[in-house]
Design a protein around this motif. Structure first.
Motif, PDB file in Angstrom:
ATOM      1  N   GLY A  92       0.841  -1.177   0.000  1.00 35.19           N
ATOM      2  CA  GLY A  92       0.000   0.000   0.000  1.00 35.19           C
ATOM      3  C   GLY A  92       0.877   1.228   0.000  1.00 35.19           C
ATOM      4  O   GLY A  92       1.965   1.215   0.579  1.00 35.19           O
ATOM      5  N   GLN A 115      -9.698   3.699   0.071  1.00 35.71           N
ATOM      6  CA  GLN A 115      -8.773   2.761  -0.569  1.00 35.71           C
ATOM      7  C   GLN A 115      -8.432   3.198  -1.990  1.00 35.71           C
ATOM      8  O   GLN A 115      -8.242   2.375  -2.892  1.00 35.71           O
ATOM      9  N   ARG A 139      -3.954   1.540  -1.472  1.00 36.01           N
ATOM     10  CA  ARG A 139      -4.094   0.591  -0.373  1.00 36.01           C
ATOM     11  C   ARG A 139      -3.280   1.032   0.844  1.00 36.01           C
ATOM     12  O   ARG A 139      -2.401   1.884   0.747  1.00 36.01           O
ATOM     13  N   THR A 140      -3.573   0.427   1.981  1.00 32.87           N
ATOM     14  CA  THR A 140      -2.951   0.824   3.238  1.00 32.87           C
ATOM     15  C   THR A 140      -2.368  -0.395   3.962  1.00 32.87           C
ATOM     16  O   THR A 140      -2.492  -0.535   5.174  1.00 32.87           O
ATOM     17  N   GLY A 142      -6.105  -4.038   4.332  1.00 39.26           N
ATOM     18  CA  GLY A 142      -5.736  -4.496   2.989  1.00 39.26           C
ATOM     19  C   GLY A 142      -4.458  -5.301   2.944  1.00 39.26           C
ATOM     20  O   GLY A 142      -4.091  -5.810   1.881  1.00 39.26           O
ATOM     21  N   ASP A 184      -4.692   2.840  10.321  1.00 36.43           N
ATOM     22  CA  ASP A 184      -4.033   2.527   9.060  1.00 36.43           C
ATOM     23  C   ASP A 184      -2.652   1.905   9.257  1.00 36.43           C
ATOM     24  O   ASP A 184      -1.954   1.635   8.275  1.00 36.43           O
TER      25      ASP A 184
END
Length: 353
Positions: A70, A81, A84-85, A104, A130
């Motif tokens: 991500g 999103q 991505r993280t 993710g 996150d």
């Protein structure tokens, strides 16, 4: 209206008839019962050999690389999103580390054919969604479906104390049977206190963001990789009118406005991260949230005159992904002004270390 309703019903009946014809149940239900039991057992036995064998599911990759699951950060990016993280993985011969597995992470690992069962350590920098949300999942993979006692979990003490990582995934579970594994060691990070992880040494460094938070410098056979985590860096600057401005939340979005010269920074971070070979920098935005984050302007200051040979910019706000090309434009600006090669990595690509 009646005609339209009739046509809809006829189409619906036709679809039902097609489905029933395609998936007609066999007349011999005993045979179906036997097949369901047999195939399920065969599959479970085959998978059990893979998961509980004591080996990673895929052969270890001996090549050194870094791969980003991500490149997004901040609540806006996490919730949309737009990037991505999932954090990033570092792979070295005999050692693999996942840093900040946010939302993710496991999806991206499977998407890019990365094997989290080969992980030897999971690092969480701080207790923001996150950064830690999928730590439990990655620990479970590292411990081969919690069947084995192996690997390290490194995090601030409050992560463990407040169970951001569950007690079970901290290795405190009393479960018997196949799920009696867990991390071999959970290590509460301390500023400037090196942690030996086999041939790798990881030294945590305080980040200035809110709550207990650490970046790190990872050393392996002379190679130094730095990770800033989320941190304030610029404390004051001179604007184009010659006025000294403090960086604070009192300014709109913590904005650095009309910057002419950076005049005060976190000198400890400059000293630490300017000496690494490869730097992973959580930037978020060029000129906003400077009271909590490393801005693009701050990264230019940090890199100028440094020993860094490659900088990867990550944790970007969604603005850089909803506006095509803007992320690369940011990297270009920082590269040209600092003299250090910078790039926003392509998610899933492996970059040689």
């Amino acid at each position: 209206f009646r005609y339209a309703t009739m046509r809809f019903r006829l189409r619906k009946m036709g679809r039902r008839r097609e489905v029933n014809e395609q998936y007609d149940l066999p007349e011999d239900l005993d045979a179906l019962d036997e097949r369901l039991r047999r195939v399920a057992l065969e599959t479970v036995q085959t998978d059990a050999r893979k998961w509980f064998s004591g080996e990673p599911r895929q052969p270890r990759d001996p090549n050194p690389w870094i791969c980003f699951l991500g490149t997004g950060g901040s609540p806006r990016c996490m919730l949309t999103q737009s990037a991505r993280t999932g954090g990033f993985m570092i792979n070295l011969p005999g050692f693999a580390l996942h840093t900040d597995p946010g939302p993710g992470a496991i999806l991206q690992a499977n998407r890019f054919n990365l094997d989290p069962t080969a992980l030897d350590a999971v690092f969480v920098s701080h207790a923001h969604t996150d950064h830690y949300t999928e730590a439990n999942t990655m620990i479970e993979a590292m411990c081969r479906m919690m069947s084995q006692r192996r690997g390290y979990v490194l995090a601030p003490g409050e992560i463990f104390e407040h169970n951001y990582i569950s007690p079970f995934h901290q290795g405190q579970g009393t479960t018997t049977g196949p799920y009696r594994g867990g991390p071999a060691s959970t290590l509460s990070l301390r500023n400037n206190q090196p942690v030996a992880l086999g041939e790798v040494t990881l030294t945590p460094h305080t980040a200035y963001h809110g709550g207990e938070n650490y970046g790190y410098v990872l050393e392996y056979q002379g190679l130094k990789i730095g990770y800033t985590s989320d941190t304030n860096y610029v404390r004051a600057y001179r604007d184009t009118d010659g006025q000294i401005q403090e960086v604070s939340s009192a300014n709109r979005f913590g904005e650095l406005h009309n910057v002419a010269q950076i005049v005060e920074v976190r000198e400890d971070l400059k000293e630490i991260y300017s000496q690494v070979d490869i730097l992973v920098a959580n930037v978020t935005l060029l000129n906003m949230w400077g009271h909590r984050h490393l801005t693009g302007y701050g990264l230019i200051d940090l890199l100028t005159g440094s020993k860094v040979r490659q900088c990867y910019i990550t944790h970007l706000d969604s603005a850089y992904f909803t506006n095509p090309g803007l992320a690369n434009d940011l990297a270009t600006l920082i590269t040209r002004r600092s003299g250090v090669n910078c790039k926003v990595p392509v998610e899933g690509d492996k970059y040689e270390l």
